[in-house]
Scaffold this motif. Structure first.
Motif, short mmCIF file in Angstrom:
data_model
loop_
_atom_site.label_atom_id
_atom_site.label_comp_id
_atom_site.label_asym_id
_atom_site.label_seq_id
_atom_site.Cartn_x
_atom_site.Cartn_y
_atom_site.Cartn_z
N TYR A 193 0.82 -1.21 0.00
CA TYR A 193 0.00 0.00 0.00
C TYR A 193 0.86 1.26 0.00
O TYR A 193 0.37 2.35 0.27
N GLY A 194 2.13 1.08 -0.31
CA GLY A 194 3.01 2.22 -0.43
C GLY A 194 3.37 2.85 0.90
O GLY A 194 3.09 2.32 1.98
N GLU A 195 4.00 3.99 0.81
CA GLU A 195 4.39 4.80 1.97
C GLU A 195 3.81 6.19 1.75
O GLU A 195 4.05 6.81 0.73
N THR A 196 3.03 6.66 2.72
CA THR A 196 2.28 7.91 2.54
C THR A 196 2.73 8.95 3.55
O THR A 196 2.71 8.69 4.77
N VAL A 197 3.12 10.11 3.05
CA VAL A 197 3.45 11.25 3.91
C VAL A 197 2.43 12.34 3.63
O VAL A 197 1.72 12.31 2.61
N GLY A 198 2.36 13.33 4.53
CA GLY A 198 1.36 14.36 4.31
C GLY A 198 1.57 15.58 5.18
O GLY A 198 2.46 15.63 6.04
N PHE A 199 0.71 16.58 4.95
CA PHE A 199 0.72 17.80 5.77
C PHE A 199 -0.68 18.39 5.76
O PHE A 199 -1.55 17.99 4.95
N TRP A 200 -0.90 19.32 6.66
CA TRP A 200 -2.18 20.01 6.75
C TRP A 200 -2.08 21.39 6.12
O TRP A 200 -1.17 22.16 6.42
N ASP A 201 -3.03 21.70 5.26
CA ASP A 201 -3.21 23.05 4.75
C ASP A 201 -4.53 23.54 5.32
O ASP A 201 -5.60 23.31 4.76
#
Length: 434
Positions: free
Chosen positions: A284-292
């Motif tokens: 399922y991959g590797e998921t990074v993120g941030f909040w806007d």
């Protein structure tokens, strides 16, 4: 047989009902081998599964070409070698105007006709979902470019937003897909002509999709992930039957987690403020993120290449996605999430692809009845001469999952003829205590 799937807590089918359906479909496929004689397809509308935009019901069914449509001299159901028909693949008549899902279901929905495969039914040649709405509306060529552009926009507003446990948006809960979006879900394979999907694939991946269409729809040799307990694969989270989009969501300032599944588990984790570090592709991959602000922006990479779903396309290990989740507020209250996903795969897709969905929150995590039951995919379906077959206890390959299979193996092969101690009282002794 004591096989069991444990379904997502709020899935509409029970675990046993789901498994029964899979077994019945697969055993039907085994018994209806190429050249078998199932009942003739119904004429007019409503002949089986698939299509209809909203899912797999109310299939438009025509025993021959619909009015105004002329059959090709050679098509998927009459060809002797589909590889040599590449020039015909862009013509919807080659697939008799069936959607990918209708091709998958053409045997089990009894639309294959009395003289298969040449008697296969036609679908609605007017049904399709525009290619222009499948491809990405954005100018970005790569996921990195897209993600960095969204990050720049957030920084221009003073972001990205950093939350604490006290301030993070309250999205925790149980979610379900909004059915009103069904008519736009090209990923489900229910709203498109096959050539429309092929048009967004590179030549190699067009070939792979037609190969799947042929062997599921013509040879009646489906190779479904759930039947064999194969991995679901990343893009299957968006597929109709996987229930990946009906999830339990939990979050904290460092991680947002989506947990779902019906034949296997989907665990998707968004690592807030992190960067990709995986060196080996993950299912399922590797998921990074941030909040806007209150919008969650994610970037998934390092995905294991696999197949999307029945009669649909494969994807490569170059696939990456950029996704956004934005809150939906109705009457002043949080109601769900607006989701957008853009798929980047330079090996499989001729340009980035796009889809949207709304997820409605059904309940909070404080709901007293909701549960997620971890799924162990257990199956005794095996390929026999290329087609799925249900094994019985007489087969050496059969596994009695709930009968101590490890002990059964030892006792059969290494303890035959041994004099064993009686560990249970005989029934006639137990009867004395009744």
């Amino acid at each position: 047989m004591r096989t069991r799937f444990m379904s997502f807590a709020f899935a509409s089918l029970s675990a046993i009902a789901l498994l029964s359906a899979i077994v019945v479909l697969t055993m039907t496929a085994q018994s209806q081998g190429r050249g078998a004689q199932p009942a003739p397809a119904q004429q007019g509308r409503g002949g089986g599964n698939g299509g209809g935009g909203g899912g797999r019901g109310n299939t438009p069914t025509f025993p021959g070409p619909p009015a105004g449509m002329q059959a090709l001299p050679t098509d998927l159901f009459t060809t002797k070698n589909f590889y040599k028909d590449q020039a015909l693949w862009p013509d919807k008549r080659y697939f008799r105007c069936n959607t990918p899902r209708q091709i998958t279901d053409i045997w089990t929905s009894r639309r294959i006709g009395a003289n298969p495969p040449a008697s296969a039914s036609w679908g609605d040649c007017n049904e399709d979902y525009p290619r222009a709405q499948i491809v990405s509306p954005y100018p970005y060529k790569t996921a990195r470019e897209h993600y960095e552009a969204l990050m720049a926009k957030a920084k221009a507003k003073g972001g990205p937003t950093v939350y604490t446990k006290a301030t993070i948006p309250d999205w925790d809960g149980w979610y379900a897909r909004d059915n009103s979006y069904s008519n736009s879900q090209w990923i489900w394979g229910t709203v498109n002509q096959v050539p429309t999907v092929l048009s967004v694939l590179t030549p190699e991946y067009q070939k792979r999709m037609v190969q799947m269409n042929f062997h599921e729809g013509v040879d009646n040799a489906p190779q479904w992930e759930a039947s064999f307990c194969y991995p679901e694969g990343f893009m299957r989270w968006w597929a109709q039957a996987s229930q990946g989009g009906n999830f339990q969501l939990t979050m904290n300032p460092y991680q947002v987690q989506f947990l779902s599944g019906i034949a296997a588990n989907f665990l998707r984790q968004v690592l807030i403020g992190k960067e990709h570090v995986q060196k080996v592709p993950q299912w399922y991959g590797e998921t990074v993120g941030f909040w806007d602000g209150t919008t969650l922006v994610t970037w998934t990479a390092h995905v294991q290449g696999w197949t999307l779903s029945h009669s649909m396309n494969e994807f490569s290990d170059k696939i990456e996605t950029v996704e956004t989740y934005a809150p939906i507020i109705e009457n002043g209250a949080f109601a769900g999430l607006a989701h957008e996903a853009v798929f980047y795969d330079p090996e499989a897709f001729v340009q980035p692809l796009h889809t949207t969905m709304r997820f409605n929150r059904q309940a909070g995590l404080d709901n007293p009845a909701r549960r997620f039951t971890y799924i162990e995919c257990l199956s005794n379906l095996r390929n026999v001469n290329g087609r799925p077959s249900q094994l019985t206890a007489a087969s050496d390959r059969y596994i009695d999952y709930y009968g101590r299979p490890w002990a059964q193996n030892w006792e059969k092969y290494f303890e035959a003829g041994w004099d064993k101690p009686q560990t249970e009282l005989p029934q006639d002794i137990l009867d004395l205590f009744k």
